[in-house]
Enzyme design. Sequence first.
Site, PDB file in Angstrom:
ATOM      1  N   ASN A 186      44.739  39.869  37.140  1.00 53.51           N
ATOM      2  CA  ASN A 186      44.519  38.748  36.313  1.00 53.51           C
ATOM      3  C   ASN A 186      45.277  37.585  35.851  1.00 53.51           C
ATOM      4  O   ASN A 186      46.414  37.649  36.821  1.00 53.51           O
ATOM      5  CB  ASN A 186      45.125  39.955  34.395  1.00 53.51           C
ATOM      6  CG  ASN A 186      46.678  40.505  34.482  1.00 53.51           C
ATOM      7  OD1 ASN A 186      46.462  40.850  35.541  1.00 53.51           O
ATOM      8  ND2 ASN A 186      47.578  41.026  33.974  1.00 53.51           N
ATOM      9  N   LYS A 246      34.580  27.141  40.272  1.00 50.23           N
ATOM     10  CA  LYS A 246      34.845  28.315  38.778  1.00 50.23           C
ATOM     11  C   LYS A 246      35.155  27.389  37.779  1.00 50.23           C
ATOM     12  O   LYS A 246      34.724  27.846  37.058  1.00 50.23           O
ATOM     13  CB  LYS A 246      35.842  29.208  39.823  1.00 50.23           C
ATOM     14  CG  LYS A 246      35.833  30.176  38.787  1.00 50.23           C
ATOM     15  CD  LYS A 246      35.232  31.646  37.770  1.00 50.23           C
ATOM     16  CE  LYS A 246      35.306  31.693  36.841  1.00 50.23           C
ATOM     17  NZ  LYS A 246      33.926  33.120  36.454  1.00 50.23           N
ATOM     18  N   SER A 273      40.326  36.227  41.707  1.00 45.60           N
ATOM     19  CA  SER A 273      40.971  36.028  40.460  1.00 45.60           C
ATOM     20  C   SER A 273      40.330  34.286  40.438  1.00 45.60           C
ATOM     21  O   SER A 273      39.987  33.532  41.672  1.00 45.60           O
ATOM     22  CB  SER A 273      42.417  36.574  40.511  1.00 45.60           C
ATOM     23  OG  SER A 273      43.078  37.289  40.396  1.00 45.60           O
ATOM     24  N   ASN A 320      32.755  27.057  34.254  1.00 43.25           N
ATOM     25  CA  ASN A 320      33.716  27.269  32.718  1.00 43.25           C
ATOM     26  C   ASN A 320      33.553  26.222  31.984  1.00 43.25           C
ATOM     27  O   ASN A 320      33.344  26.456  30.758  1.00 43.25           O
ATOM     28  CB  ASN A 320      34.785  28.433  33.383  1.00 43.25           C
ATOM     29  CG  ASN A 320      34.150  30.007  33.301  1.00 43.25           C
ATOM     30  OD1 ASN A 320      33.170  30.473  33.287  1.00 43.25           O
ATOM     31  ND2 ASN A 320      35.447  30.740  33.557  1.00 43.25           N
ATOM     32  N   CYS A 364      38.412  34.207  29.694  1.00 40.86           N
ATOM     33  CA  CYS A 364      38.181  33.063  30.549  1.00 40.86           C
ATOM     34  C   CYS A 364      37.806  31.899  29.934  1.00 40.86           C
ATOM     35  O   CYS A 364      38.785  30.844  30.314  1.00 40.86           O
ATOM     36  CB  CYS A 364      36.885  33.297  30.953  1.00 40.86           C
ATOM     37  SG  CYS A 364      36.761  34.944  32.554  1.00 40.86           S
ATOM     38  N   PHE A 365      37.059  31.445  28.989  1.00 45.51           N
ATOM     39  CA  PHE A 365      36.473  29.999  28.983  1.00 45.51           C
ATOM     40  C   PHE A 365      38.351  29.135  28.551  1.00 45.51           C
ATOM     41  O   PHE A 365      38.332  28.290  29.003  1.00 45.51           O
ATOM     42  CB  PHE A 365      35.951  29.446  27.576  1.00 45.51           C
ATOM     43  CG  PHE A 365      34.839  30.249  28.344  1.00 45.51           C
ATOM     44  CD1 PHE A 365      33.813  30.085  29.909  1.00 45.51           C
ATOM     45  CD2 PHE A 365      33.500  29.759  27.624  1.00 45.51           C
ATOM     46  CE1 PHE A 365      32.828  30.508  29.456  1.00 45.51           C
ATOM     47  CE2 PHE A 365      31.536  30.320  27.076  1.00 45.51           C
ATOM     48  CZ  PHE A 365      31.623  30.465  29.146  1.00 45.51           C
TER      49      PHE A 365
HETATM   50  N1  LIG Z   1      36.618  38.822  32.329  1.00 48.64           N
HETATM   51  C1  LIG Z   1      35.648  38.243  33.400  1.00 48.64           C
HETATM   52  O1  LIG Z   1      35.065  38.494  32.683  1.00 48.64           O
HETATM   53  C2  LIG Z   1      35.483  37.666  34.589  1.00 48.64           C
HETATM   54  C3  LIG Z   1      34.980  36.616  35.583  1.00 48.64           C
HETATM   55  C4  LIG Z   1      35.314  36.239  36.505  1.00 48.64           C
HETATM   56  C5  LIG Z   1      36.266  36.157  36.377  1.00 48.64           C
HETATM   57  N2  LIG Z   1      37.457  36.592  36.120  1.00 48.64           N
HETATM   58  C6  LIG Z   1      38.840  36.238  36.754  1.00 48.64           C
HETATM   59  O2  LIG Z   1      39.001  37.497  37.465  1.00 48.64           O
HETATM   60  C7  LIG Z   1      40.662  37.796  37.373  1.00 48.64           C
HETATM   61  C8  LIG Z   1      41.054  38.976  36.762  1.00 48.64           C
HETATM   62  O3  LIG Z   1      39.959  39.400  36.047  1.00 48.64           O
HETATM   63  P1  LIG Z   1      40.338  40.852  35.137  1.00 48.64           P
HETATM   64  O4  LIG Z   1      39.362  40.331  33.203  1.00 48.64           O
HETATM   65  O5  LIG Z   1      39.407  41.327  35.920  1.00 48.64           O
HETATM   66  O6  LIG Z   1      41.284  41.032  34.242  1.00 48.64           O
HETATM   67  P2  LIG Z   1      42.082  42.549  33.767  1.00 48.64           P
HETATM   68  O7  LIG Z   1      43.277  42.625  33.625  1.00 48.64           O
HETATM   69  O8  LIG Z   1      40.878  43.390  33.488  1.00 48.64           O
HETATM   70  O9  LIG Z   1      42.460  43.512  35.396  1.00 48.64           O
HETATM   71  C9  LIG Z   1      43.655  42.983  36.090  1.00 48.64           C
HETATM   72  C10 LIG Z   1      44.418  43.646  36.555  1.00 48.64           C
HETATM   73  O10 LIG Z   1      45.452  43.831  37.829  1.00 48.64           O
HETATM   74  C11 LIG Z   1      46.127  44.950  37.451  1.00 48.64           C
HETATM   75  N3  LIG Z   1      47.716  43.814  38.463  1.00 48.64           N
HETATM   76  C12 LIG Z   1      48.386  43.289  37.865  1.00 48.64           C
HETATM   77  N4  LIG Z   1      49.415  42.536  39.276  1.00 48.64           N
HETATM   78  C13 LIG Z   1      49.066  43.616  40.367  1.00 48.64           C
HETATM   79  C14 LIG Z   1      49.343  43.912  40.976  1.00 48.64           C
HETATM   80  N5  LIG Z   1      50.253  43.653  41.743  1.00 48.64           N
HETATM   81  N6  LIG Z   1      49.038  45.435  41.834  1.00 48.64           N
HETATM   82  C15 LIG Z   1      48.180  45.932  41.242  1.00 48.64           C
HETATM   83  N7  LIG Z   1      47.164  45.373  40.624  1.00 48.64           N
HETATM   84  C16 LIG Z   1      47.746  44.692  39.528  1.00 48.64           C
HETATM   85  C17 LIG Z   1      46.529  45.223  36.499  1.00 48.64           C
HETATM   86  O11 LIG Z   1      47.011  46.038  35.884  1.00 48.64           O
HETATM   87  C18 LIG Z   1      44.989  45.301  35.748  1.00 48.64           C
HETATM   88  O12 LIG Z   1      44.673  46.485  35.422  1.00 48.64           O
HETATM   89  C19 LIG Z   1      40.985  36.427  36.256  1.00 48.64           C
HETATM   90  O13 LIG Z   1      41.755  36.013  37.335  1.00 48.64           O
HETATM   91  C20 LIG Z   1      39.539  35.999  35.598  1.00 48.64           C
HETATM   92  O14 LIG Z   1      39.837  35.254  35.307  1.00 48.64           O
HETATM   93  C21 LIG Z   1      37.292  37.584  34.891  1.00 48.64           C
HETATM   94  O1  LIG Z   2      25.471  30.223  23.354  1.00 47.87           O
HETATM   95  C1  LIG Z   2      26.340  30.915  23.610  1.00 47.87           C
HETATM   96  C2  LIG Z   2      26.721  31.250  24.150  1.00 47.87           C
HETATM   97  C3  LIG Z   2      27.669  32.145  24.874  1.00 47.87           C
HETATM   98  N1  LIG Z   2      28.706  32.272  23.457  1.00 47.87           N
HETATM   99  C4  LIG Z   2      29.723  32.539  23.648  1.00 47.87           C
HETATM  100  O2  LIG Z   2      31.337  32.321  24.387  1.00 47.87           O
HETATM  101  C5  LIG Z   2      31.982  33.386  24.406  1.00 47.87           C
HETATM  102  C6  LIG Z   2      31.754  34.090  26.591  1.00 47.87           C
HETATM  103  O3  LIG Z   2      30.227  34.256  26.559  1.00 47.87           O
HETATM  104  P1  LIG Z   2      29.829  34.347  27.986  1.00 47.87           P
HETATM  105  O4  LIG Z   2      29.868  33.565  28.468  1.00 47.87           O
HETATM  106  O5  LIG Z   2      28.581  34.647  28.189  1.00 47.87           O
HETATM  107  O6  LIG Z   2      30.370  36.013  28.430  1.00 47.87           O
HETATM  108  P2  LIG Z   2      32.370  35.815  29.538  1.00 47.87           P
HETATM  109  O7  LIG Z   2      32.013  36.852  29.687  1.00 47.87           O
HETATM  110  O8  LIG Z   2      33.342  35.108  29.095  1.00 47.87           O
HETATM  111  O9  LIG Z   2      31.187  35.063  30.855  1.00 47.87           O
HETATM  112  C7  LIG Z   2      31.973  33.353  30.993  1.00 47.87           C
HETATM  113  O10 LIG Z   2      33.467  33.679  31.781  1.00 47.87           O
HETATM  114  C8  LIG Z   2      33.619  34.172  32.979  1.00 47.87           C
HETATM  115  C9  LIG Z   2      34.658  34.183  33.195  1.00 47.87           C
HETATM  116  O11 LIG Z   2      35.177  33.245  33.960  1.00 47.87           O
HETATM  117  C10 LIG Z   2      32.644  33.317  34.080  1.00 47.87           C
HETATM  118  O12 LIG Z   2      32.426  34.576  35.184  1.00 47.87           O
HETATM  119  C11 LIG Z   2      31.171  34.110  33.153  1.00 47.87           C
HETATM  120  O13 LIG Z   2      30.224  33.053  34.523  1.00 47.87           O
HETATM  121  C12 LIG Z   2      30.926  32.455  31.742  1.00 47.87           C
HETATM  122  O14 LIG Z   2      29.743  33.369  31.261  1.00 47.87           O
HETATM  123  C13 LIG Z   2      31.204  34.959  24.325  1.00 47.87           C
HETATM  124  O15 LIG Z   2      32.850  34.260  22.442  1.00 47.87           O
HETATM  125  C14 LIG Z   2      29.803  34.074  22.983  1.00 47.87           C
HETATM  126  O16 LIG Z   2      29.441  35.200  22.557  1.00 47.87           O
HETATM  127  C15 LIG Z   2      28.196  31.263  22.716  1.00 47.87           C
HETATM  128  O17 LIG Z   2      29.102  30.974  21.612  1.00 47.87           O
HETATM  129  N2  LIG Z   2      27.201  30.721  22.661  1.00 47.87           N
END
Ligand SMILES: NC(=O)c1ccc[n+]([C@@H]2O[C@H](COP(=O)([O-])OP(=O)(O)OC[C@H]3O[C@@H](n4cnc5c(N)ncnc54)[C@H](O)[C@@H]3O)[C@@H](O)[C@H]2O)c1
Ligand SMILES: O=c1ccn([C@@H]2O[C@H](COP(=O)(O)OP(=O)(O)O[C@H]3O[C@H](CO)[C@@H](O)[C@H](O)[C@H]3O)[C@@H](O)[C@H]2O)c(=O)[nH]1
Length: 455
Positions: free
Chosen positions: A86, A215, A126, A219, A271-272
């Site tokens: 994270n 990235k 990440s 977003n 994320c956003f």
């Molecule tokens: N959630 C999403 O949809 C999404 C999408 C794209 C990118 N990202 C990015 O990906 C990254 C991870 O997001 P996430 O939603 O999976 O986070 P998360 O909090 O769900 O998971 C992160 C995990 O890393 C572990 N961790 C932290 N420090 C550690 C260490 N030193 N050794 C081992 N494990 C450790 C934590 O215990 C946790 O389980 C972030 O940078 C986020 O911005 C998230």
């Molecule tokens: O037309 C729209 C589309 C989305 N949302 C809201 O926007 C938020 C984010 O939605 P979405 O982007 O679908 O989900 P995330 O899982 O947050 O995914 C975003 O954030 C991720 C983490 O970085 C990226 O990997 C993805 O590409 C990016 O879409 C949510 O609350 C949605 O309800 C709206 O209100 N209107």
Amino acid sequence: MKICCIGAGYVGGPTMAMIAKQCPDIPVTVVDINQARIDAWNSDKLPVFEPGLDEVVKEARGRNLFFSTEVDEAIREADMIFMSVNTPTKTYGVGAGRAADLKYVELCARRIAEVAESDKIVVEKSTLPVRTAESIRRILAGSGKNLNFQVISNPEFLAEGTAVEDLTAPDRVLIGGEESAEGDKAVQALVDVYAHWVPRERILTTNVWSSELSKLTANAFLAQRISSINAISALCEVTGANVDEVAHAIGRDSRIGPKFLRSSVGFGGSCFQKDILNLVYLCEHFGLPEVAKYWEQVVAMNEHQKRRFVDRMVSTLFNTVSGKKIAILGFAFKKDTNDTRESPAISVCRDLLEEQANLAVYDPKVEPATIRHDLALAEGDERVDICTDPYVAIRGAHAVAILTEWDSFKALDWERIYREMLKPAFVFDGRNILNLSDLRKIGFEAYGIGKGGER
Ligand SMILES: NC(=O)c1ccc[n+]([C@@H]2O[C@H](COP(=O)([O-])OP(=O)(O)OC[C@H]3O[C@@H](n4cnc5c(N)ncnc54)[C@H](O)[C@@H]3O)[C@@H](O)[C@H]2O)c1
Ligand SMILES: O=c1ccn([C@@H]2O[C@H](COP(=O)(O)OP(=O)(O)O[C@H]3O[C@H](CO)[C@@H](O)[C@H](O)[C@H]3O)[C@@H](O)[C@H]2O)c(=O)[nH]1
């Protein structure tokens, strides 16, 4: 080739499960310091709810997909190490409230430097500020070992709720590496992994800084579309225009496109907001205050949208919700996920509690304990009733607010709901999923986002 991923969260778990499924020849070990999370990944109830994920994990787990807390061992054995920990917004010190907190990433890099006994390709999965790869390289080089560490960037673009779909057929995979022979080799090694199932023309390779910055930029653009349409929704409400019709009309312009124009109570998710604030901080850091201000407005508009929703509820309910039961349908930040991070439902509920409302909350996937934690409820706090049945939540309520676009809400028996609510019965659809004129025919006073009220 052996892969290890540090961080078994929303990204690490699903992405590694997909790699393991698509590449049966590659052993993939996902490690985390959180024992409960690892136990859940090894059980029948995965810690992340995603449609289709159970099947992917079941196919590969035990074959070439492993979940473990043995971080050092997994690092030592791997040729390629993904860092998927994270990167939350910093809450202390320099950059608090804006900059990304990179302490978990740094800890991973230090761990790798300490225990590695062979060359490694370190993959930034990440989301990180541009130029983080430089810091990671320096930490790895500080190990003093005579090993080759290549740091490459491979940001993840999956959206929650559609993670399996997005990972199966991504619009693109982005890989950024150092512009050198060694860098090219590392990039190619990761291209070869994705090429098991992603068409080659969808795998983009760039320099490492472009990849890191793309990235945050993606977003920021996505969130900007939502804030833009939400800004217009406010104007629609006072002019009689309908934001769904406006979105449809502008989306037909192929230069604008129809996606991501759903006006709502506000965007949420982990994320956003975090990534835009990170971008804002970077702009300030690099001496670009006007650019910082431009992007900051996307977040400010989102805050305004959430607050506007509550204000409209309160003013419509005769300027007070004190002591009134309000049913909240949906607590997750979007449908098809149990994730509530930065969910607009949290701020809406907090504001309504501030106005002394009593809440009955129903969400089909979010655990009651999560809701209690998010609303900072003390044990025995009776202002919030967390229900397992939507009809129970709504019975005897003055108003219903829809805060997540779960499909099941459309299929509810709205005639029954009307009968069981106090009158006048108000519906505030924060996701524009219901047909307001049908609701009005039943007798409701119904409001949507970007649409006039009862006229
Ligand atoms: N959630 C999403 O949809 C999404 C999408 C794209 C990118 N990202 C990015 O990906 C990254 C991870 O997001 P996430 O939603 O999976 O986070 P998360 O909090 O769900 O998971 C992160 C995990 O890393 C572990 N961790 C932290 N420090 C550690 C260490 N030193 N050794 C081992 N494990 C450790 C934590 O215990 C946790 O389980 C972030 O940078 C986020 O911005 C998230
Ligand atoms: O037309 C729209 C589309 C989305 N949302 C809201 O926007 C938020 C984010 O939605 P979405 O982007 O679908 O989900 P995330 O899982 O947050 O995914 C975003 O954030 C991720 C983490 O970085 C990226 O990997 C993805 O590409 C990016 O879409 C949510 O609350 C949605 O309800 C709206 O209100 N209107």
